[in-house]
Enzyme design. Structure first.
Site, PDB file in Angstrom:
ATOM      1  N   ASN A   7       0.860  -1.183   0.000  1.00 49.84           N
ATOM      2  CA  ASN A   7       0.000   0.000   0.000  1.00 49.84           C
ATOM      3  C   ASN A   7       0.904   1.243   0.000  1.00 49.84           C
ATOM      4  OD1 ASN A   7      -1.434   2.267   1.035  1.00 49.84           O
ATOM      5  ND2 ASN A   7      -3.069   0.894   1.679  1.00 49.84           N
ATOM      6  N   ASP A   9      -0.031   4.473  -0.153  1.00 54.47           N
ATOM      7  CA  ASP A   9      -0.691   5.732   0.239  1.00 54.47           C
ATOM      8  C   ASP A   9       0.254   6.694   0.972  1.00 54.47           C
ATOM      9  OD1 ASP A   9      -2.993   4.587  -0.725  1.00 54.47           O
ATOM     10  OD2 ASP A   9      -3.903   4.252   1.237  1.00 54.47           O
ATOM     11  N   HIS A  10       1.094   6.131   1.844  1.00 54.05           N
ATOM     12  CA  HIS A  10       1.913   7.012   2.677  1.00 54.05           C
ATOM     13  C   HIS A  10       3.011   7.728   1.910  1.00 54.05           C
ATOM     14  CE1 HIS A  10      -0.286   6.175   6.156  1.00 54.05           C
ATOM     15  NE2 HIS A  10       0.153   4.957   6.353  1.00 54.05           N
ATOM     16  N   ARG A  18       3.837  18.638   1.654  1.00 55.45           N
ATOM     17  CA  ARG A  18       4.525  19.809   1.107  1.00 55.45           C
ATOM     18  C   ARG A  18       3.838  20.386  -0.137  1.00 55.45           C
ATOM     19  NH1 ARG A  18       9.728  22.150   1.119  1.00 55.45           N
ATOM     20  NH2 ARG A  18       9.692  21.547   3.308  1.00 55.45           N
ATOM     21  N   HIS A  47      -5.415   3.816  -2.066  1.00 57.04           N
ATOM     22  CA  HIS A  47      -6.758   4.170  -1.595  1.00 57.04           C
ATOM     23  C   HIS A  47      -7.040   5.619  -1.962  1.00 57.04           C
ATOM     24  CE1 HIS A  47      -9.580   4.384   2.214  1.00 57.04           C
ATOM     25  NE2 HIS A  47     -10.195   4.727   1.105  1.00 57.04           N
ATOM     26  N   ARG A  49      -9.163   8.339  -1.219  1.00 49.75           N
ATOM     27  CA  ARG A  49     -10.175   8.721  -0.224  1.00 49.75           C
ATOM     28  C   ARG A  49     -11.004   9.880  -0.743  1.00 49.75           C
ATOM     29  NH1 ARG A  49      -8.757   6.464   5.153  1.00 49.75           N
ATOM     30  NH2 ARG A  49     -10.530   7.632   5.895  1.00 49.75           N
ATOM     31  N   ARG A  53      -6.825  12.986   0.721  1.00 49.34           N
ATOM     32  CA  ARG A  53      -5.785  13.453   1.650  1.00 49.34           C
ATOM     33  C   ARG A  53      -4.398  12.919   1.286  1.00 49.34           C
ATOM     34  NH1 ARG A  53      -7.268  10.065   7.054  1.00 49.34           N
ATOM     35  NH2 ARG A  53      -9.270  11.006   6.693  1.00 49.34           N
ATOM     36  N   HIS A  54      -4.327  11.820   0.548  1.00 47.64           N
ATOM     37  CA  HIS A  54      -2.999  11.340   0.124  1.00 47.64           C
ATOM     38  C   HIS A  54      -2.997  11.046  -1.381  1.00 47.64           C
ATOM     39  CE1 HIS A  54      -5.030   7.602   1.166  1.00 47.64           C
ATOM     40  NE2 HIS A  54      -4.767   7.685   2.462  1.00 47.64           N
ATOM     41  N   GLU A  74      -8.363   0.582  -3.580  1.00 48.04           N
ATOM     42  CA  GLU A  74      -9.178   0.620  -2.358  1.00 48.04           C
ATOM     43  C   GLU A  74     -10.106   1.813  -2.430  1.00 48.04           C
ATOM     44  OE1 GLU A  74      -7.692   1.006   1.680  1.00 48.04           O
ATOM     45  OE2 GLU A  74      -6.271  -0.543   1.137  1.00 48.04           O
ATOM     46  N   THR A 104      -6.897   6.472   9.810  1.00 47.80           N
ATOM     47  CA  THR A 104      -6.784   5.394   8.832  1.00 47.80           C
ATOM     48  C   THR A 104      -8.061   4.564   8.914  1.00 47.80           C
ATOM     49  OG1 THR A 104      -5.425   3.496   8.146  1.00 47.80           O
ATOM     50  CG2 THR A 104      -5.566   3.918  10.510  1.00 47.80           C
ATOM     51  N   THR A 105      -8.211   3.580   8.031  1.00 48.80           N
ATOM     52  CA  THR A 105      -9.450   2.792   8.005  1.00 48.80           C
ATOM     53  C   THR A 105      -9.569   2.003   9.299  1.00 48.80           C
ATOM     54  OG1 THR A 105      -9.001   2.579   5.652  1.00 48.80           O
ATOM     55  CG2 THR A 105     -10.805   1.277   6.531  1.00 48.80           C
ATOM     56  N   GLU A 155     -10.897  -9.294   2.574  1.00 46.80           N
ATOM     57  CA  GLU A 155      -9.630  -8.980   3.233  1.00 46.80           C
ATOM     58  C   GLU A 155      -9.943  -8.882   4.717  1.00 46.80           C
ATOM     59  OE1 GLU A 155      -7.149  -5.882   1.550  1.00 46.80           O
ATOM     60  OE2 GLU A 155      -6.331  -5.402   3.524  1.00 46.80           O
ATOM     61  N   HIS A 196      -3.724  -4.627   7.429  1.00 47.47           N
ATOM     62  CA  HIS A 196      -3.864  -3.496   8.356  1.00 47.47           C
ATOM     63  C   HIS A 196      -3.039  -3.740   9.616  1.00 47.47           C
ATOM     64  CE1 HIS A 196      -5.400   0.083  10.276  1.00 47.47           C
ATOM     65  NE2 HIS A 196      -5.880   0.417   9.095  1.00 47.47           N
ATOM     66  N   GLY A 197      -2.082  -2.869   9.834  1.00 45.06           N
ATOM     67  CA  GLY A 197      -1.279  -2.923  11.049  1.00 45.06           C
ATOM     68  C   GLY A 197      -0.229  -4.024  11.054  1.00 45.06           C
ATOM     69  N   GLY A 218       1.220  -1.483   4.329  1.00 42.56           N
ATOM     70  CA  GLY A 218       1.636  -0.153   3.916  1.00 42.56           C
ATOM     71  C   GLY A 218       2.561   0.524   4.898  1.00 42.56           C
ATOM     72  N   HIS A 219       1.991   0.918   6.051  1.00 34.80           N
ATOM     73  CA  HIS A 219       2.696   1.819   6.951  1.00 34.80           C
ATOM     74  C   HIS A 219       4.084   1.317   7.349  1.00 34.80           C
ATOM     75  CE1 HIS A 219       2.847   5.130   9.832  1.00 34.80           C
ATOM     76  NE2 HIS A 219       3.541   4.285  10.573  1.00 34.80           N
TER      77      HIS A 219
HETATM   78  N1  PXP Z   1      -5.702  -3.019   3.833  1.00 35.44           N
HETATM   79  C1  PXP Z   1      -6.646  -2.045   3.888  1.00 35.44           C
HETATM   80  C2  PXP Z   1      -8.011  -2.379   3.370  1.00 35.44           C
HETATM   81  C3  PXP Z   1      -6.352  -0.757   4.372  1.00 35.44           C
HETATM   82  O1  PXP Z   1      -7.310   0.171   4.424  1.00 35.44           O
HETATM   83  C4  PXP Z   1      -5.041  -0.487   4.788  1.00 35.44           C
HETATM   84  C5  PXP Z   1      -4.690   0.878   5.305  1.00 35.44           C
HETATM   85  O2  PXP Z   1      -4.870   1.826   4.337  1.00 35.44           O
HETATM   86  C6  PXP Z   1      -4.077  -1.511   4.704  1.00 35.44           C
HETATM   87  C7  PXP Z   1      -4.446  -2.768   4.247  1.00 35.44           C
HETATM   88  C8  PXP Z   1      -2.661  -1.284   5.091  1.00 35.44           C
HETATM   89  O3  PXP Z   1      -2.572  -1.013   6.437  1.00 35.44           O
HETATM   90  P1  PXP Z   1      -1.174  -0.555   7.073  1.00 35.44           P
HETATM   91  O4  PXP Z   1      -0.831   0.754   6.433  1.00 35.44           O
HETATM   92  O5  PXP Z   1      -1.468  -0.471   8.508  1.00 35.44           O
HETATM   93  O6  PXP Z   1      -0.184  -1.616   6.706  1.00 35.44           O
END
Ligand code: PXP
Length: 246
Positions: A7, A9-10, A18, A47, A49, A53-54, A74, A104-105, A155, A196-197, A218-219
């Site tokens: 992911n 997004d970040h 910036r 994603h 949104r 925002r990103h 997403e 976040t979601t 998922e 996620h996480g 992602g993160h």
């Molecule tokens: N899967 C989904 C559906 C998400 O919404 C996210 C966060 O945007 C992730 C996975 C990835 O989560 P993380 O950034 O915590 O790894």
């Protein structure tokens, strides 16, 4: 074998810090997608949104053009974004709940309580040749509803497992929920992903969860990339994913 969807997004979050509102800026999520694929990622997730925002509109168009593996788009189930997805033709759409005020979601999609709306969106996306995944909590009612509305994938939301990771009792309980959820979904002929996480520390525990095809992360990968570079961060995660027996 597990597949890794990164992911990105970040990467866009950093650019927007910036260059919000400008038609240029670094770092580029599109360039990030290229690096992830070069390092062996099996897919790219972004994603779009509602508040942009990103990831912004031009990103998804460019990501669609450059991604050679699998583009997982997403999105929330809203008329504007569904129409965009049909135009964009990602390989797969993952429907997620979206609240403006969340960082976040936070939770999974409420499928059981809105079956007709979710079923209709799945039908429209499938008709356009796009597979659909539903991001849900490992809750039997949501899993059964996901099968009933005709989703190809779910998922499983691993956020609660990730939060509980530091406490042994809660971690075991959350892991059991994921194991039970994956078994139930597999029995209902759903393909099962998770995300996620997830990070470099908690990933090892996830090997206990059967039937998982893809992890969306992602993160933690983008955070590690600050120090190691993105390709190394992706390779480090792929190393931890080796040996999964399903
Ligand atoms: N899967 C989904 C559906 C998400 O919404 C996210 C966060 O945007 C992730 C996975 C990835 O989560 P993380 O950034 O915590 O790894």
């Amino acid at each position: 074998m597990w597949q890794l969807g990164v992911n990105i997004d970040h990467v866009a979050t950093l650019r927007q810090a910036r260059y919000r509102g400008m038609d240029h800026g670094e770092p580029s999520p599109v360039e990030a997608a290229r690096h992830c694929e070069a390092a062996g990622a099996h897919g790219i997730t972004a994603h779009l949104r509602e508040d942009r925002r990103h990831i912004i509109d031009r990103d998804v168009k460019q990501i669609r053009e450059v991604v050679k593996t699998r583009f997982n788009f997403e999105m929330a189930n809203t008329p504007e974004i569904v129409a965009m997805a049909i135009d964009l033709r990602p390989d797969i759409v993952c429907l997620v709940p979206e609240k403006r005020e969340e960082v976040t979601t936070e939770g999974g999609l409420e499928v059981a309580g809105q079956k007709p709306a979710v079923r209709e969106t799945i039908r429209r996306l499938n008709d356009a040749g796009i597979e659909v995944s539903l991001f849900i909590n490992p809750d039997p009612a949501q899993i059964e509803a996901s099968a009933a509305v005709g989703a190809q994938f779910i998922e499983l939301h691993t956020g609660q497992f990730a939060e509980a990771f530091g406490e042994e009792g809660r971690r075991k309980a959350e892991l059991e929920r994921l194991i039970g959820g994956a078994r139930l979904a597999h029995g209902l002929k759903l393909n099962v992903n998770a995300g996620h996480g997830l990070n470099y520390e908690n990933l090892a525990s996830l090997h206990a969860v059967p039937h998982l095809q893809e992890l969306n992360i992602g993160h933690s990968i983008i955070s590690r990339a600050v120090f190691t570079g993105l390709q190394q961060a992706v390779r480090d995660m792929l190393d931890l994913m080796k040996g999964y027996r399903g």
